[in-house]
Design an enzyme around this catalytic site. Structure first.
Site, mmCIF file in Angstrom:
data_model
loop_
_atom_site.group_PDB
_atom_site.id
_atom_site.type_symbol
_atom_site.label_atom_id
_atom_site.label_comp_id
_atom_site.label_asym_id
_atom_site.label_seq_id
_atom_site.Cartn_x
_atom_site.Cartn_y
_atom_site.Cartn_z
ATOM 1 C CG HIS A 1 -5.943 -0.962 -5.573
ATOM 2 N ND1 HIS A 1 -4.718 -1.293 -5.060
ATOM 3 C CD2 HIS A 1 -6.413 0.033 -4.782
ATOM 4 C CE1 HIS A 1 -4.439 -0.538 -4.018
ATOM 5 N NE2 HIS A 1 -5.462 0.281 -3.829
ATOM 6 C CE1 TYR B 1 -20.914 15.868 -13.321
ATOM 7 C CE2 TYR B 1 -19.827 15.916 -11.174
ATOM 8 C CZ TYR B 1 -20.977 15.920 -11.936
ATOM 9 O OH TYR B 1 -22.205 15.989 -11.331
ATOM 10 N NE ARG C 1 -3.947 0.185 0.676
ATOM 11 C CZ ARG C 1 -4.983 0.092 1.506
ATOM 12 N NH1 ARG C 1 -5.247 -1.064 2.097
ATOM 13 N NH2 ARG C 1 -5.757 1.117 1.752
#
Length: 785
Positions: A76, A120, A29
């Site tokens: 992931h 967006y 991570r």
């Protein structure tokens, strides 16, 4: 069937599971790999964009939500927001020195604005990102199963660029963290080439000579010296000090400070807010306004007050705002281990980072060449099959026509021409037009070309020096394609800016007021002591003139002095604030003496100063001194010089006291005074103040009066005029003034028992009026500085 419970040791199970969690965070991570410079989530984003979605730099943009979904679904499974946040950072040119994602839409700003929602925005890879993945299909890196075992993902990307150094990394794991600054691509590539040419190069040879230092995407000026940088790169940790770039512009009579670059990771909007706060609070009188005129480039404009110094203003801002900031370097990353699927954390130095990347490039290039050679040999093998039948093509056609099917034809061709099954399959699948004479010549030409290329690749595999030369040429090509100008200035001439707190305080005459109970305030004026507001049961103790640029020193019964600037004292006509709000007083600690550093308050010790008893001792004293006497009868005379600068909340010691002892009073002296001292048992003593020895630091002092039994000093004062004295009150209510004009209190020597004030009873208190210093008319002239 339900499982049976198993007894386990809680501490062992907790330790085991915590370690598993810690290692998962560290390796999967938070920390980047030294080889490709990527954390797992970043690697998975780029791999999915390149392999699954084909979002190279020349492809059409795709919705970020589609990219995040692909990454989360296959590689992931840690939440879409964490994936999107990682992708956004890779697209920000103020976060990464060389962005890896080409973002279309709102991807945040240096003002701290968040990126728009993933539905967006759109994205694709930057050209440089392709250099991390172009060799992925040539079996150059190992693969491992994804989280659910349905697909494979690369352990590391076959990076052709030293991404960890050029883009840096930051992350917090369990028990460790990383904070690697970005660097200039051209300098890092030059260092790699230099190490290829001269493997024995040291960090001292590289830093300053090849790699100048970090190169932050937001620019700025690096203040560390070359020696400090070398130490940081040797140790793998240290602190970088960066400062904004600025210049002065003029518009007629008006002058402006223009900030053109800010330190890395500094939020520009928050920075401007902090500057505005200092201006509004009057802490930066040199600047009257600040505004943001930034577009694509940073441009923060500060309007200077007429006649103000830009250097003085910037010295304040560098000290009190993030215009000067620190970057704490921690070169911790994942390095290869014996298990190719798992890397291990380690703190490395600069040369180790470069060496790990070069060794990785050698491994990748070798595996790439081996893959290319295998592909070539396979093609050559097929072409050799065609070449074999071209010598007797008519017989080949006759065998095929006479056969009973494909399998029979293959068997007969292999027997007649001595070719294998793979070659035979390629021949039988060949279209008839390729049997033309022209096509046959093309096949022979291709065979010759492939054999030459195979020989070249075999030569590379047989010579490590030739492979290093290939890596060198590829690095040069990378530098030529992506190199740019350095942004952060290193070893640049930096103007030394002197910082003085007084320069930022508006000079204003005022009155410093302290009550007996320790409430402090300042006022511009007052008419009479009776008009000054104090709490019920309190009274005014000291009213001293001063300026907002002066300091006030509070001396306490515990033998400590506390200093603060008068500008920091609350300006009010109310009761004021407790002095304990500004300092860390002990239980029972209280103010017994106050002075300001205003020249109208202080009396300077001067050589041969005549005293009330005439004459004067010859000495070379020429400074401001104070006298303090404790209840035990010990006295000190010390210089004010050590107490004029603002202190910490703990203050500074001026007198060492025994257990249960305390200071009764502290006063400023010039050497001409007489000490008038009284004890509780009714003894009084007067002696010249110069008889108290002057000390350089905190001391127990000398004996001012010899006390008997449990007697202790009640109070003292300094007498400057013949009628000055110490007024005391007996337990029967009578009052007596101890002054030099009375024969029984005639001045004598320090250290004796003194004279009796009363025959019976004892003294209960001394009456000292408030210390009120009224400057003369000549001192009030030109009140405003």
């Amino acid at each position: 069937m339900p499982t049976q419970p198993i007894d386990v040791a809680l501490h062992k199970t907790t330790q085991e599971r915590y370690l598993n969690y810690a290692m998962s965070v560290i390796t999967s991570r938070a920390l980047p790999d030294v080889r490709d410079g990527l954390k797992p989530v970043q690697r998975r984003i780029l791999y999915a964009m390149y392999t699954n979605l084909r979002l190279t730099h020349d492809a059409r943009f795709r919705k970020s939500a589609a990219i995040v979904g692909e990454v989360m679904g296959k590689y992931h499974p840690h939440g879409d927001q964490s994936i999107y946040d990682a992708m956004v950072r890779m697209a920000q040119n103020f976060s990464l020195r060389y962005p890896l994602v080409d973002g279309h839409g709102n991807f945040g700003s240096v003002d701290g604005d968040s990126a728009a929602a993933m539905r967006y925005t759109e994205a694709r890879m930057m050209p440089l990102a392709s250099e991390l993945l172009d060799e992925i299909k040539k079996q150059t890196v190992p693969y491992r199963p994804n989280y659910d075992g349905t697909v494979q993902e690369p352990v590391v990307l076959p990076a052709q660029v030293p991404n960890l150094l050029i883009n840096g990394a930051t992350g917090i794991a369990v028990g460790m963290a990383t904070n690697i600054p970005p660097h200039h691509l051209g300098e890092v590539v030059d260092a790699l080439i230099a190490l290829i040419d001269s493997p024995s190069l040291t960090i001292d040879d590289i830093v300053g000579e090849i790699i100048q230092g970090p190169d932050f995407p937001t620019g700025g000026v690096l203040l560390n010296s070359r020696e400090e940088l070398r130490e940081i790169y040797h140790q793998g940790s240290g602190t970088l000090v960066t400062r904004a770039q600025w210049e002065v512009e003029r518009d007629g009579a008006r002058r402006f400070i223009v900030v053109t670059a800010i330190p890395y990771y500094v939020n520009k909007a928050t920075l401007i807010e902090k500057i505005a706060e200092h201006i509004i609070q009057g802490k930066l009188p040199q600047v009257v306004d600040v505004r943001d005129e930034s577009t694509a480039d940073v441009r923060v404009v500060l309007e200077l007050k007429r006649g103000a110094s830009a250097d003085v203003a910037m010295a304040y801002l560098f000290k009190h705002t993030p215009l000067e900031d620190r970057f704490h370097v921690n070169l911790t990353c994942l390095v290869p281990s014996e298990n190719p699927d798992v890397a291990q954390p380690a703190k490395v130095d600069l040369k180790m980072m470069l060496r790990y990347f070069l060794d990785f490039r050698m491994e990748v290039v070798t595996r790439r060449i081996e893959h290319e050679l295998a592909q070539l040999l396979r093609r050559i093998h097929i072409l050799e099959g065609f070449e074999a039948i071209f010598g007797d093509l008519d017989e080949a056609i006759r065998i095929i026509r006479a056969s009973e099917g494909k399998a029979d034809a293959a068997k007969k061709l292999m027997a007649y021409f001595g070719i294998d099954a793979e070659q035979t399959e390629a021949i039988l699948e060949t279209k008839l037009y390729r049997l033309a004479k022209l096509e046959i010549e093309l096949i022979r030409a291709e065979l010759a070309e492939k054999r030459a290329e195979a020989a070249r690749l075999q030569g590379l595999l047989g010579s490590e020096a030739r492979r290093w030369d290939l890596i060198r040429r590829e690095l040069v090509a990378i530098r030529g394609a992506y190199g740019d100008a350095r942004r952060t200035l290193v070893d640049a001439p930096v103007k030394e800016l002197e910082y003085s707190e007084e320069a930022y305080i508006i000079a204003e005459r005022c009155w410093m007021m302290v009550s007996r109970q320790g409430r402090i305030k300042r006022q511009k004026s007052y008419t009479d002591l009776s008009t000054i507001r104090v709490r019920e049961g309190d009274e005014m103790g000291w009213v001293l003139p001063g300026s907002t640029r002066d300091a006030v020193i509070f001396f306490t019964n515990m033998g400590r002095g506390y200093t603060m600037r008068i500008d920091d004292v609350p300006s009010t006509t109310g009761y004021g604030d407790p002095v304990q709000a500004s300092f860390d007083f002990a239980d029972g600690e209280r103010v017994v003496g106050v002075v300001t550093t205003d020249a109208r308050v202080l009396r300077k010790m001067t050589p041969d100063q005549p005293s009330l008893v005439g004459g004067g001792e010859e000495n070379d004293e020429d400074d401001v001194q104070l006298v303090g006497i404790a209840r035990s009868g010990q006295a000190v005379r010390f210089s004010l010089e050590s107490y004029t600068e603002p202190s910490t909340v703990k203050g500074r010691l001026f007198m060492r006291l025994g257990r249960g002892d305390e200071v009764v009073n502290v006063e400023n002296c010039d050497g001409s005074e007489l000490v008038a001292l009284a004890s509780r048992d009714g003894r009084a003593l007067m002696f010249p103040v110069r008889e108290i020895s002057h000390v350089k630091g905190p001391a127990k002092g000398v004996r001012a009066i010899t006390l008997e039994g449990k007697d202790q000093v009640l109070d003292f004062t300094l007498c400057r005029e013949r009628l000055d004295g110490l007024e005391v009150e007996t337990n029967r209510g009578a009052r007596e003034i101890i002054r030099a004009t009375k024969a029984q209190y005639a001045p004598s020597s320090r250290g004796n028992k003194g004279k009796l004030v009363i025959q019976r009873g004892h003294l209960i208190r001394a009456h000292r009026p408030p210390v009120e210093i009224i400057p003369g008319d000549e001192d009030e002239a030109g009140e405003e500085e």
